[in-house]
Design an enzyme around this catalytic site. Structure first.
Site, PDB file in Angstrom:
ATOM      1  N   HIS A 144       6.249  43.606 -11.785  1.00  0.00           N
ATOM      2  CA  HIS A 144       7.332  44.462 -12.266  1.00  0.00           C
ATOM      3  C   HIS A 144       8.697  43.888 -11.896  1.00  0.00           C
ATOM      4  CE1 HIS A 144       4.830  47.899 -13.486  1.00  0.00           C
ATOM      5  NE2 HIS A 144       4.074  47.586 -12.450  1.00  0.00           N
ATOM      6  N   PRO A 145       9.670  44.004 -12.809  1.00  0.00           N
ATOM      7  CA  PRO A 145      11.038  43.599 -12.475  1.00  0.00           C
ATOM      8  C   PRO A 145      11.707  44.689 -11.646  1.00  0.00           C
ATOM      9  CG  PRO A 145      11.004  44.533 -14.666  1.00  0.00           C
ATOM     10  CD  PRO A 145       9.571  44.526 -14.195  1.00  0.00           C
TER      11      PRO A 145
ATOM     12  N   ILE B 233       8.678  52.619  -9.007  1.00  0.00           N
ATOM     13  CA  ILE B 233       8.881  53.999  -9.437  1.00  0.00           C
ATOM     14  C   ILE B 233       8.565  54.090 -10.925  1.00  0.00           C
ATOM     15  CG2 ILE B 233      11.340  53.616  -9.920  1.00  0.00           C
ATOM     16  CD1 ILE B 233      11.814  56.548  -9.040  1.00  0.00           C
TER      17      ILE B 233
ATOM     18  N   GLU C 200      10.432  51.769 -20.345  1.00  0.00           N
ATOM     19  CA  GLU C 200      10.306  52.665 -19.194  1.00  0.00           C
ATOM     20  C   GLU C 200      11.628  52.828 -18.448  1.00  0.00           C
ATOM     21  OE1 GLU C 200       5.701  51.169 -18.786  1.00  0.00           O
ATOM     22  OE2 GLU C 200       7.207  50.468 -17.371  1.00  0.00           O
TER      23      GLU C 200
ATOM     24  N   ALA D 110       9.762  55.026 -13.912  1.00  0.00           N
ATOM     25  CA  ALA D 110      11.148  55.334 -14.272  1.00  0.00           C
ATOM     26  C   ALA D 110      11.287  56.013 -15.621  1.00  0.00           C
ATOM     27  CB  ALA D 110      11.972  54.044 -14.272  1.00  0.00           C
TER      28      ALA D 110
ATOM     29  N   PHE E 166      10.777  47.701  -5.390  1.00  0.00           N
ATOM     30  CA  PHE E 166      10.740  49.167  -5.393  1.00  0.00           C
ATOM     31  C   PHE E 166       9.992  49.645  -6.616  1.00  0.00           C
ATOM     32  CE2 PHE E 166      12.964  53.158  -6.793  1.00  0.00           C
ATOM     33  CZ  PHE E 166      12.411  53.979  -5.828  1.00  0.00           C
TER      34      PHE E 166
END
Length: 308
Positions: A61-62, A111, A78, A113, A109
């Protein structure tokens, strides 16, 4: 008869970057429905994938707010709400806190989003930054599971596992909007389940969304012909009690009658209700609105309302 979906490892890696997860889910297929795939995914992620597998998935994930051309289409979708609401100052602060977080915990991090604004994401990042590493690792894994569930729904939808749009009440002209061009950040119809007896979200409940296909005869108290319903989509509630996508993200939902059903018998076998179904109508002047239809459930009672 439902179509059984065989998943390739390469398909699953688009959903979750852990090779152990991808191999296990592909081996568990074919799946008769999205709900079956979601149940298998949840079990594999929480019980068969180790910490190294979690970290491998996180690394795919970025950072939130990243705008590199290498960011995947799904990641852009997202994060669309966060990117759209990020001022220059907020974007800079997000970058700084992302770096601070990675330095403390050693991974990006995590999440889910989807639908979250930049201030919401930043507030959650700051809150979770105070966690102990073991607590934050678990929190990140739960967020990865939410993303996995969302992407599995997209994968099944994009591969035409759901019924054709003409069956589920979505005009063919709206099909292209499901690819990410919609102005929405979430589907027009959503739900969550709260266990009011326990005071906590209800996870693992199978949810089905249907539409009434007979436009000449609407459903009513005196018309209990359940053969008139056609499936739109299905999912399973996550640890927050939220359902995954039950339909595509489209600007304008087809007007008509919808039924959302919850398999409460599996969740509470000793409860009074074998299942709960909620029927509601979307009128022609409401097609661009959002319809959140939650279930507040206990073994011997339930209620609902239209949320936002």
């Amino acid at each position: 008869m439902s179509t059984r979906r065989q998943l390739a490892v390469e398909d699953v890696l688009r959903v979750n970057g852990s090779r152990r997860f991808a191999s296990a889910l592909a081996s568990a297929s074919p799946f008769a429905s999205l709900a079956d795939a979601l149940l298998a995914a949840r079990h594999i992620w929480l019980n068969e994938v180790d910490v190294n597998g979690w970290l491998e998935a996180f690394a795919a994930h970025p950072p939130i707010g990243a705008t590199s051309p290498s960011v995947s289409k799904w990641s852009k979708e997202e994060q669309s709400a966060a990117l759209a609401t990020a001022t220059d100052l907020a974007a800079q602060e997000l970058a700084e806190w992302n770096a601070r977080y990675r330095e403390k915990f050693g991974f990006v991090f995590m999440i889910c989003a989807s639908g979250r604004t930049a201030p919401e994401v930043l507030a959650e990042l700051k809150r979770r930054y105070e966690n102990r590493p073991i607590v934050e690792l678990e929190a990140a894994a739960q967020e990865e599971l939410k993303i996995t569930e969302l992407r599995l729904a997209k994968l099944f939808s994009s591969e035409a596992v759901v019924p054709p749009a003409s069956v589920v009440g979505v005009p063919p002209s709206q099909l292209d909007k499901a690819s990410g061009s919609s102005n929405r950040t979430r589907p027009p119809i959503t739900t969550h389940v709260l266990d009011v007896a326990r005071g906590s979200p209800a996870s693992g409940i199978e949810v089905h969304l249907e539409t009434w296909k007979d436009v000449s005869t609407p459903p009513s108290f005196n018309n209990k012909d359940y053969n008139g319903w056609a499936t739109v989509g299905s999912s399973v509630t996550n640890n927050d009690g939220r359902s995954g996508q039950l339909m595509d993200i489209i600007d304008s939902v087809a007007p008509g009658f919808y039924r959302i059903s919850f398999n409460t018998s599996k969740y509470a076998p000793s409860g009074f209700f074998p299942y709960v179904s909620i029927i509601f109508e979307i009128k022609k002047n409401q097609t661009t609105e959002h319809f959140h239809v939650p279930l507040l459930y206990s073994p011997f009672s339930f209620t609902t309302y239209r949320g936002s």
